[in-house]
Motif scaffolding. Structure first.
Motif: not given
Length: 192
Positions: A116-124, A133-137, A143-145, A172-177
């Motif tokens: 239900k929630e991903i507390d931390f995503l490391h993507c490389d 990220l687009k594949g998360f749909g 994703i929290k951070e 930014l479009k997906n409300n991330f800071q």
């Protein structure tokens, strides 16, 4: 905490989270050498390995293995042609083998998981982070951070849409800071 490590490499970015039994790490890595040498020998009940690539499609694809040094530049993408001038001094940008790998979108993976929630995503994922990220749909908002890798100049891979500008626009479009932007190479070509 739930941690996703997409492009896990040798596990160095997120394996330490599994030391806490309350955390669960989902590690995605398609490179056989890295799986057999680093990830499988350190697998735990809360360090779950998925030997697949992640992008914005489901299916199979050619994965280019650069089997030198740290193996960290293997990719679904092809290397750019002018790397001797744009990344001087690097000798590891050579494909040593190409293999077929399974590829998944994250929304496909998450449809069958009870996360239900991903507390931390490391993507490389070496030039494919924006595609990941687009594949998360519709799941992008769980994703929290996290941290992603982008290029600012001199892309390492051909036809990569993984530029800093495109990533910033998507986030930014997906409300991330965006809280920090840090160079990860001496030529200031790539940033986290």
């Amino acid at each position: 905490m739930i941690i996703f490590d997409i492009g896990a490499n040798n596990g160095g970015s997120c394996m330490h989270f599994a030391k806490n039994a309350n955390n669960i790490v989902y590690a995605f890595e398609p490179t056989p050498y890295l799986l057999e040498t680093y990830l499988y020998p350190n697998q735990k009940e809360n360090y779950i390995i998925h030997p697949i690539a992640v992008s914005d499609f489901d299916g199979e694809a050619t994965f280019n293995i650069a089997g030198q040094q740290d193996w960290g530049c293997s990719s679904l993408n092809n290397f750019s042609k002018d790397l001797e001038s744009t990344w001087p001094g690097r000798t590891d940008f050579k494909v040593t083998e190409s293999i077929q790998v399974e590829v998944t979108r994250m929304d496909t993976f998450l449809n069958s998981a009870e996360i239900k929630e991903i507390d931390f995503l490391h993507c490389d994922t070496q030039g494919s982070d924006l595609k990941v990220l687009k594949g998360f749909g519709e799941y992008i908002n769980i994703i929290k951070e996290g941290e992603v890798e982008v290029f600012k100049q001199n892309p390492l891979y051909e036809e990569s849409d993984n530029s800093m500008e495109m990533m910033e626009e998507f986030l930014l479009k997906n409300n991330f800071q965006i809280t920090s932007i840090n160079s990860n190479d001496r030529h200031d070509n790539e940033f986290n």
